[in-house]
Design an enzyme around this catalytic site. Structure first.
Site, PDB file in Angstrom:
ATOM      1  N   GLU A 134       0.806  -1.112  -0.024  1.00 22.23           N
ATOM      2  CA  GLU A 134       0.006  -0.021  -0.013  1.00 22.23           C
ATOM      3  C   GLU A 134       0.889   1.204   0.025  1.00 22.23           C
ATOM      4  OE1 GLU A 134      -2.139   0.572   3.560  1.00 22.23           O
ATOM      5  OE2 GLU A 134      -3.189   2.270   2.924  1.00 22.23           O
ATOM      6  N   VAL A 172       7.967  18.521 -10.472  1.00 20.26           N
ATOM      7  CA  VAL A 172       8.124  18.471 -11.977  1.00 20.26           C
ATOM      8  C   VAL A 172       9.569  18.608 -12.372  1.00 20.26           C
ATOM      9  CG1 VAL A 172       6.908  19.522 -13.923  1.00 20.26           C
ATOM     10  CG2 VAL A 172       5.874  20.021 -11.682  1.00 20.26           C
ATOM     11  N   GLY A 222      11.086  15.612 -12.314  1.00 20.63           N
ATOM     12  CA  GLY A 222      11.297  14.089 -12.543  1.00 20.63           C
ATOM     13  C   GLY A 222      11.616  13.254 -11.246  1.00 20.63           C
ATOM     14  N   ILE A 234      -5.936  -2.573   3.615  1.00 26.36           N
ATOM     15  CA  ILE A 234      -5.522  -1.339   3.115  1.00 26.36           C
ATOM     16  C   ILE A 234      -6.629  -0.298   3.791  1.00 26.36           C
ATOM     17  CG2 ILE A 234      -6.959  -1.365   1.096  1.00 26.36           C
ATOM     18  CD1 ILE A 234      -5.081   0.291  -0.450  1.00 26.36           C
TER      19      ILE A 234
HETATM   20  N1  ACO Z   1      -1.587  15.933 -11.832  1.00 26.02           N
HETATM   21  C1  ACO Z   1      -1.248  15.516 -12.968  1.00 26.02           C
HETATM   22  N2  ACO Z   1      -0.019  15.515 -13.208  1.00 26.02           N
HETATM   23  C2  ACO Z   1       0.904  15.432 -12.410  1.00 26.02           C
HETATM   24  C3  ACO Z   1       0.654  16.031 -11.075  1.00 26.02           C
HETATM   25  C4  ACO Z   1      -0.531  16.180 -10.659  1.00 26.02           C
HETATM   26  N3  ACO Z   1      -0.849  16.627  -9.527  1.00 26.02           N
HETATM   27  N4  ACO Z   1       1.886  16.128 -10.456  1.00 26.02           N
HETATM   28  C5  ACO Z   1       2.748  15.767 -11.259  1.00 26.02           C
HETATM   29  N5  ACO Z   1       2.278  15.543 -12.471  1.00 26.02           N
HETATM   30  C6  ACO Z   1       2.930  15.110 -13.682  1.00 26.02           C
HETATM   31  C7  ACO Z   1       4.118  15.975 -14.057  1.00 26.02           C
HETATM   32  O1  ACO Z   1       3.710  17.066 -14.763  1.00 26.02           O
HETATM   33  C8  ACO Z   1       4.872  14.896 -14.801  1.00 26.02           C
HETATM   34  O2  ACO Z   1       4.303  14.769 -16.230  1.00 26.02           O
HETATM   35  P1  ACO Z   1       5.078  15.150 -17.462  1.00 26.02           P
HETATM   36  O3  ACO Z   1       6.362  14.527 -17.518  1.00 26.02           O
HETATM   37  O4  ACO Z   1       4.123  14.483 -18.613  1.00 26.02           O
HETATM   38  O5  ACO Z   1       4.983  16.622 -17.530  1.00 26.02           O
HETATM   39  C9  ACO Z   1       4.636  13.577 -14.143  1.00 26.02           C
HETATM   40  O6  ACO Z   1       3.687  13.841 -13.322  1.00 26.02           O
HETATM   41  C10 ACO Z   1       5.685  13.343 -13.248  1.00 26.02           C
HETATM   42  O7  ACO Z   1       6.274  14.497 -12.669  1.00 26.02           O
HETATM   43  P2  ACO Z   1       7.718  14.397 -11.731  1.00 26.02           P
HETATM   44  O8  ACO Z   1       8.337  15.598 -11.820  1.00 26.02           O
HETATM   45  O9  ACO Z   1       8.251  13.078 -12.055  1.00 26.02           O
HETATM   46  O10 ACO Z   1       6.902  14.358 -10.227  1.00 26.02           O
HETATM   47  P3  ACO Z   1       7.172  15.395  -9.096  1.00 26.02           P
HETATM   48  O11 ACO Z   1       8.376  15.390  -8.905  1.00 26.02           O
HETATM   49  O12 ACO Z   1       6.594  16.518  -9.508  1.00 26.02           O
HETATM   50  O13 ACO Z   1       6.102  14.408  -8.071  1.00 26.02           O
HETATM   51  C11 ACO Z   1       4.003  14.609  -7.100  1.00 26.02           C
HETATM   52  C12 ACO Z   1       4.710  14.417  -8.267  1.00 26.02           C
HETATM   53  C13 ACO Z   1       4.713  13.627  -6.018  1.00 26.02           C
HETATM   54  C14 ACO Z   1       2.599  14.175  -7.064  1.00 26.02           C
HETATM   55  C15 ACO Z   1       4.329  16.028  -6.326  1.00 26.02           C
HETATM   56  O14 ACO Z   1       3.646  16.867  -7.378  1.00 26.02           O
HETATM   57  C16 ACO Z   1       3.376  16.238  -5.094  1.00 26.02           C
HETATM   58  O15 ACO Z   1       4.425  16.218  -4.256  1.00 26.02           O
HETATM   59  N6  ACO Z   1       2.536  16.810  -5.203  1.00 26.02           N
HETATM   60  C17 ACO Z   1       1.722  17.307  -4.135  1.00 26.02           C
HETATM   61  C18 ACO Z   1       1.584  16.008  -3.122  1.00 26.02           C
HETATM   62  C19 ACO Z   1       0.574  15.123  -3.895  1.00 26.02           C
HETATM   63  O16 ACO Z   1      -0.311  15.433  -4.408  1.00 26.02           O
HETATM   64  N7  ACO Z   1       0.945  13.597  -3.582  1.00 26.02           N
HETATM   65  C20 ACO Z   1       0.038  12.524  -3.950  1.00 26.02           C
HETATM   66  C21 ACO Z   1      -1.353  12.539  -2.858  1.00 26.02           C
HETATM   67  S1  ACO Z   1      -1.825  10.790  -3.162  1.00 26.02           S
HETATM   68  C22 ACO Z   1      -0.808   9.996  -1.995  1.00 26.02           C
HETATM   69  O17 ACO Z   1       0.183  10.388  -1.366  1.00 26.02           O
HETATM   70  C23 ACO Z   1      -1.219   8.574  -1.900  1.00 26.02           C
END
Ligand code: ACO
Length: 724
Positions: A465, A477, A479, A532
């Site tokens: 989980e 964003v 990576g 879960i």
């Molecule tokens: N919605 C849609 N797409 C997203 C989002 C989002 N919220 N966040 C990132 N992406 C996309 C990025 O644009 C990228 O896509 P692309 O390459 O096509 O442009 C892809 O996902 C991955 O991007 P990364 O740079 O690898 O990811 P990043 O380092 O930004 O981490 C994360 C992603 C962890 C979701 C970060 O944005 C974050 O911390 N967000 C806030 C917390 C959150 O929402 N966490 C998830 C909650 S659910 C849970 O925890 C079970």
């Protein structure tokens, strides 16, 4: 050898009668008067034997007609026997002593019978497959094949160095091991230890015994029993001797070698590492350079007495035994070229040629990887390689003393999660992050936590989980989120859990989708309900892992494949644009020729057909669907309906590299994979070729393949997909 004929050769021929003498050198020889040097090098055959008083000549009558070569061979064994005799007496360890004694007896017997020493009681090598050497080769391939050739060379050097270390490594005795690892499989270790003594260790100083390299005849089991200790000792030694290392070896040994060993360690102890799979090389991409160790003289002179304590290894001499190398531009090795080619296959020479331009680091400069088209995780991967970021799986443990650094990181994670997931109560985050059943894959930059994924593994239920996932705001964003997830996937493959489940926040669904998650959950509900944690307003998403994918390298591999295809297309286009010389046949009186016989026209027609196919995919789809339906309902189609089962066809997947069947083709058709008739035909052809490759011509399967193939080509001709 100057002392003459030792007892094993000189046996009094009268021994069968009254004479009991079994040698010149009796157990208690009378005091010998001191000899001069000259005396000691010659023997008077008329001299009486000190044991039985018959002449010495009587003892060697059976050797009169023996060739000098054979005589030298026998004398070589005599030396080994004497040496082993000393070993038996000096050895304190009971197991080792016993082996020395058996070998001593074996060699003595072969002198008396004038035969070759053969270890009959033992099963013959290799004892495990794949061998350590093959496994390490696979490891290099698995983890580093994407690197530019120069860096790959460095890794190869490390691999060779490591293999050579194993070949001269002194195994601990079974009793030493029992003390160190009491719960280990003692009998298994003892069996391997005995084999190692007989085939690898003793032959290093007894030339008359056939010698094998440890890395070639043993596999993962032996490696697992030595790896941890060996790694520790090698690193310690390298640290102690760092000032003595030649400058050109310093970085290699002090920086790269420890990392190489850590990565290898994971694969050695993992239950699911693909490097130990028998068919690993079957799918190996081109450009692989096999690493071999070669049997060579030991790096130390023949020891007076072979100690059972670990030998000292001088890292500066590491890698001095260099194996064969294949230049990246050399053609593909092994059976590759022997395999029957299938319609649609690209000639191997062409792939080699294209690969040579791609593996050349100049062909893909590193910076170009970071262009607008670079993979999502490319920058993060490069940063990790340069040591800018690190990934660690950490957690709070009730059994171990708290580690200050880990506690600091856990607090950092708690902060990142609380900031990024404001709707989660802070106390709840704290509780889970510090809960010993939860672990967090943390992303560290400059010693600080900048992101992580907190998870709980349910091995008995077959899933993990994902509880929290976040990257700090100013690092998003870039990576990192993708690379974190890829590391988490690899971590789980190693721990044999192949499903992730998570309740994704509505804003994070997009991110999870991009990481391969979907709302279509593969884990049966009964497996996760009650395990879960349920979150209101969140969407349950799942991701099934494929254990053969190296996730953190996946985008690099895809990129490389794309490059190959791009280059192949460029070449094809260059051919299509070719200007042909005009036709001269009309001058010679010919009035009419078939249009296809005009050079270049056939190719043009193909291009036009392709363009047509692209324009009308629906028509192609329905034509292919009808053909496939016909093939599936043909009376000879039954052997090809489903993928071949491993249990029904032993070794099938070692022989057949690209399996194909009608069910897979139906799925591919349904998912609109067949965008051209060529793709469809190549898959179908693959079914027939595979069948003929695996089965003998007189088999029913073979006949079915021939008949169905005929039928298939009739159908595609009828459909106008190829010329009649
Ligand atoms: N919605 C849609 N797409 C997203 C989002 C989002 N919220 N966040 C990132 N992406 C996309 C990025 O644009 C990228 O896509 P692309 O390459 O096509 O442009 C892809 O996902 C991955 O991007 P990364 O740079 O690898 O990811 P990043 O380092 O930004 O981490 C994360 C992603 C962890 C979701 C970060 O944005 C974050 O911390 N967000 C806030 C917390 C959150 O929402 N966490 C998830 C909650 S659910 C849970 O925890 C079970």
């Amino acid at each position: 050898r100057s002392t003459g004929f030792p007892q094993e050769i000189i046996q009094c021929p009268r021994a069968e009668g009254a004479c009991k003498c079994n040698g010149w050198k009796s157990q208690n020889p009378p005091p010998t008067p001191p000899r001069t040097d000259q005396q000691s090098s010659t023997v008077n055959l008329q001299e009486p034997c000190r044991s039985c008083s018959h002449t010495l000549g009587d003892h060697v009558t059976h050797l009169e007609n023996v060739s000098e070569e054979e005589m030298n061979r026998l004398l070589g064994i005599v030396l080994d026997v004497e040496y082993l005799y000393t070993c038996v007496h000096k050895e304190e360890d009971a197991d080792t002593k016993q082996v020395y004694f058996s070998l001593f007896k074996l060699l003595r017997k072969s002198i008396l019978q004038m035969g070759k020493p053969t270890l009959e009681a033992q099963e013959s090598p290799p004892f495990e497959k794949p061998s350590i050497e093959q496994g390490v080769n696979n490891f290099v391939q698995y983890k580093f094949s994407h690197l530019p050739s120069k860096e790959r060379q460095t890794i190869m050097e490390l691999a060779k160095m490591f293999l050579n270390q194993i070949n001269y490594w002194q195994l601990e005795t079974p009793s030493q091991r029992r003390q160190r690892v009491p719960n280990d499989d003692a009998a298994g270790y003892k069996a391997n230890y005995t084999r190692w003594l007989c085939y690898c260790n003793v032959p290093q100083f007894c030339d008359s015994l056939p010698r094998y390299e440890t890395t070639q005849i043993f596999g993962r089991t032996l490696l697992r029993s030595v790896f941890t200790v060996m790694r520790k000792q090698l690193l310690e030694q390298a640290r102690q001797e760092k000032d003595k290392l030649p400058p050109e070896k310093r970085t290699l040994i002090l920086t790269h070698f420890p990392k190489f060993l850590s990565m290898l360690e994971e694969e050695v102890y993992s239950h699911s590492s693909p490097i130990w799979s028998h068919d690993f090389l079957a799918g190996a991409p081109a450009g692989q350079i096999p690493i071999h160790t070669v049997i060579s003289a030991p790096p130390v002179a023949r020891p007076l007495y072979y100690s059972t304590s670990p030998v000292s290894v001088d890292p500066s001499t590491c890698g001095s035994v260099i194996g064969e190398k294949r230049k990246p531009s050399e053609p593909l090795p092994y059976e590759e070229n022997k395999r029957p080619r299938v319609v649609g296959d690209i000639p191997m020479e062409l792939i080699n040629e294209v690969m040579a331009t791609i593996t050349d680091p100049a062909a893909i400069p590193e910076t170009s990887l970071l262009s607008a088209h670079s993979a999502r995780d490319e920058a993060a991967r490069l940063e990790e390689r340069r040591g800018v970021i690190e990934f660690h799986v950490i957690g709070n443990s009730l059994n171990q003393k708290p580690n200050k650094r880990i506690l600091m990181w856990l607090v950092g994670l708690q902060n990142v999660f609380s900031h990024q997931l404001p709707r989660m109560p802070k106390e709840y985050i704290t509780r889970l992050v510090f809960d010993p059943k939860h672990k967090t894959l943390s992303l560290i930059k400059d010693g600080r936590v900048i992101g992580g994924i907190c998870f709980r593994m349910f091995p008995s239920q077959g899933f993990t989980e994902i509880v929290f996932c976040a990257v700090t705001s100013n690092e998003q964003v870039k990576g990192y989120g993708t690379h974190l997830m890829n590391h988490l996937k690899e971590y789980h493959i190693k721990h044999e859990i192949l499903n992730f489940l998570t309740y994704a926040d509505e804003y994070a669904i997009g991110y999870f989708k991009k990481q391969g998650f979907s709302k279509d959950i593969k884990v049966p509900k009964a497996k996760y309900v009650g395990y879960i944690k349920d979150y209101e307003g969140a969407t349950l998403m799942g991701c099934e892992l494929n254990p053969s994918i190296p996730y953190t390298e996946f985008s690099v591999i895809i990129k490389k494949q794309k490059e190959i295809i791009k280059k192949l297309i460029e070449r094809k286009q260059a051919q299509i644009r070719k200007v042909y010389p005009g036709l001269s046949c009309f001058k010679e009186g010919v009035r009419q020729i078939p249009i296809e016989s005009i050079p270049g026209i056939r190719r043009l027609l193909t291009v036009l057909t392709l363009q047509k196919e692209m324009k009308d995919p629906d028509q192609l789809y329905s034509t292919l669907k009808t053909i496939l339906q016909h093939v599936k309902s043909h009376p000879n189609g039954w052997p090809f309906m489903e993928p071949v089962k491993k249990t029904e066809a032993p070794g099938y997947y070692q022989v057949i590299r690209f399996p194909m069947d009608l069910k897979t083709m139906s799925e591919r058709l349904k998912s609109r994979y067949y965008t051209t008739r060529k793709l469809f035909m190549a898959d179908m052809q693959r079914i027939f070729t595979n069948c003929r490759e695996y089965n003998p011509p007189e088999s029913e399967y073979y006949k079915c393949a021939n008949l169905l193939e005929k039928f298939f080509y009739t159908k595609i001709k009828e459909a106008g997909l190829i010329e009649k």
